[in-house]
Design a protein around this motif. Structure first.
Motif, short mmCIF file in Angstrom:
data_model
loop_
_atom_site.label_atom_id
_atom_site.label_comp_id
_atom_site.label_asym_id
_atom_site.label_seq_id
_atom_site.Cartn_x
_atom_site.Cartn_y
_atom_site.Cartn_z
N HIS A 272 -54.96 -10.10 13.24
CA HIS A 272 -55.01 -10.97 13.01
C HIS A 272 -54.92 -11.21 11.25
CE1 HIS A 272 -59.10 -11.45 12.85
NE2 HIS A 272 -59.48 -11.06 11.31
N THR A 273 -55.15 -12.82 10.82
CA THR A 273 -54.76 -13.45 10.19
C THR A 273 -55.85 -12.94 9.00
OG1 THR A 273 -55.23 -14.96 11.08
CG2 THR A 273 -52.57 -14.65 10.77
N GLN A 274 -55.96 -12.62 8.14
CA GLN A 274 -56.27 -12.42 6.74
C GLN A 274 -57.29 -14.20 6.03
OE1 GLN A 274 -57.95 -9.58 6.23
NE2 GLN A 274 -56.53 -8.99 8.13
N HIS B 147 -52.53 -9.20 8.40
CA HIS B 147 -51.61 -10.09 8.63
C HIS B 147 -51.94 -11.21 7.64
CE1 HIS B 147 -46.82 -11.33 8.50
NE2 HIS B 147 -47.41 -12.83 9.15
N MET B 148 -51.29 -12.07 6.57
CA MET B 148 -52.06 -13.05 6.24
C MET B 148 -51.09 -14.91 6.82
SD MET B 148 -53.12 -11.74 3.71
CE MET B 148 -53.51 -14.11 2.30
N ALA B 149 -52.45 -15.45 7.12
CA ALA B 149 -51.96 -16.61 7.57
C ALA B 149 -50.87 -17.12 6.97
CB ALA B 149 -53.56 -17.32 8.28
N SER B 150 -50.36 -17.92 7.73
CA SER B 150 -48.52 -19.13 7.40
C SER B 150 -47.74 -18.05 7.00
CB SER B 150 -49.41 -19.31 6.32
OG SER B 150 -50.22 -21.09 7.39
N GLN B 151 -48.34 -16.92 7.12
CA GLN B 151 -46.66 -15.48 6.08
C GLN B 151 -45.96 -15.26 7.33
OE1 GLN B 151 -47.94 -12.85 3.65
NE2 GLN B 151 -47.02 -11.15 4.63
N LYS C 216 -56.54 -19.40 9.44
CA LYS C 216 -57.33 -17.75 8.90
C LYS C 216 -58.11 -17.21 9.91
CE LYS C 216 -56.10 -19.80 4.04
NZ LYS C 216 -56.96 -20.26 2.67
N ASP C 217 -58.03 -15.54 9.96
CA ASP C 217 -59.63 -14.86 10.33
C ASP C 217 -59.44 -15.40 11.59
OD1 ASP C 217 -61.95 -13.73 10.73
OD2 ASP C 217 -62.59 -15.11 10.54
N SER C 218 -58.36 -15.20 12.22
CA SER C 218 -57.77 -15.69 13.89
C SER C 218 -57.44 -14.71 14.56
CB SER C 218 -56.77 -16.84 14.12
OG SER C 218 -57.38 -18.27 13.62
N ASN C 219 -56.47 -14.32 15.76
CA ASN C 219 -56.28 -13.52 16.19
C ASN C 219 -54.81 -13.76 17.14
OD1 ASN C 219 -57.79 -11.14 16.42
ND2 ASN C 219 -59.43 -12.56 17.08
#
Length: 290
Positions: free
Chosen positions: A287-289, A174-178, A249-252
């Motif tokens: 998981h954010t991309q 998933h994209m961060a902040s989306q 970003k890059d977080s769970n």
């Protein structure tokens, strides 16, 4: 903002159906009670790092693949108060004895946490006796001044599986902040949906849950009273999680979808606007991309 929510909750006390038990309509004591369960979840360390992880058909992780277990828990909570006239804010009752009775399943004594709140939580490896049983009837019992005030929830719901939370790769990329939209399964036989709540937790490297980045569940005890007159908001077929729930970003992130059955007063001395919830949860990893 808190004053507005409190005012709305008090208003909900006055907007209860008139075709109800007259004694309950005049009763002074009001109760909010919840018993909510989340299961343990095994998470692949490869998935936590954003890599491709193997999964089994049931969503589990193949043997031998490194994993961590995010422990589930069952949390029991009760808020007891005395109504202060038609317009006043209910006054917390801090000297009651409170328990939850599981039909054919024993009794759970709750701790007094002061300010009218009582609770108990079982975590991984805990034998406190807080258990969740699908299909059971739960009685919330508060004894005060020699009188028992009883609320009840019948037919505790089974886990409601959200397919989007269980992709083949073991987690949602998933994209961060989306924003993220979840679709609940259809309901058979024309039955009403149970209430559905979503909470998102950030996860640390070891799977430790941080403070929620989003929830649509009421936050204050009195806010739960709005559920009596506004259940439709939590019975929608789709659930929209805002992008702010996934800020980094890059977080769970752990998405918890809680399905809950709504109950109400059982004894005549408990106000008809009292709100009781019992439910269990489905979980998914995001998981954010970059």
């Amino acid at each position: 903002m808190k004053r507005i929510l409190l005012s709305a909750a008090v208003t909900a006390l006055l907007l209860v159906p008139l075709a109800c038990n007259f004694d309950q309509l005049l009763a002074e004591k009001v109760m909010v009670g919840t018993l909510l369960s989340t299961p343990d979840v095994d998470v692949s360390l490869v998935a936590m790092a954003g890599g491709d992880a193997g999964t089994l058909p049931d969503g589990g992780i193949p043997p031998g693949e490194e994993r961590i277990t995010i422990p589930g828990q069952t949390a029991a909570f009760v808020f007891l108060a005395t109504r202060n006239g038609e317009q006043g804010t209910p006054e917390p009752v801090s000297d009651a004895t409170v328990r939850i009775e599981v039909q054919n399943g024993g009794t759970i004594a709750l701790d007094n946490n002061q300010s009218g709140t009582y609770g108990l939580t079982s975590a991984f490896g805990d034998d406190s006796g807080v258990k969740y049983v699908n299909g059971a009837t739960y009685n919330f019992v508060a004894v005060h001044g020699g009188n028992s005030h009883v609320g009840q929830v019948k037919d505790a719901p089974a886990l409601e599986r959200i397919e989007a939370l269980h992709p083949a790769g073991g987690y949602i990329r998933h994209m961060a902040s989306q924003g993220l939209t979840l679709t609940r399964p259809s309901v058979a036989g024309g039955k009403a949906r149970t209430l559905g709540f979503v909470t998102v937790f950030p996860l640390g490297d070891g799977g430790a849950k941080g403070q929620p980045t989003y929830t649509n569940m009421p936050k204050e005890p009195l806010d739960f009273l709005q559920l009596v007159t506004a259940t439709g908001e939590w019975q929608q077929s789709t659930l929209s999680i805002p992008g702010s729930a996934f800020p980094e970003k890059d977080s769970n992130y752990l998405v918890v979808f809680q399905t809950a059955q709504l109950g109400g007063p059982q004894s005549d001395n408990l106000f008809t606007g009292s709100t009781l919830l019992v439910g269990t949860a489905d979980l998914g990893l995001v998981h954010t991309q970059e």
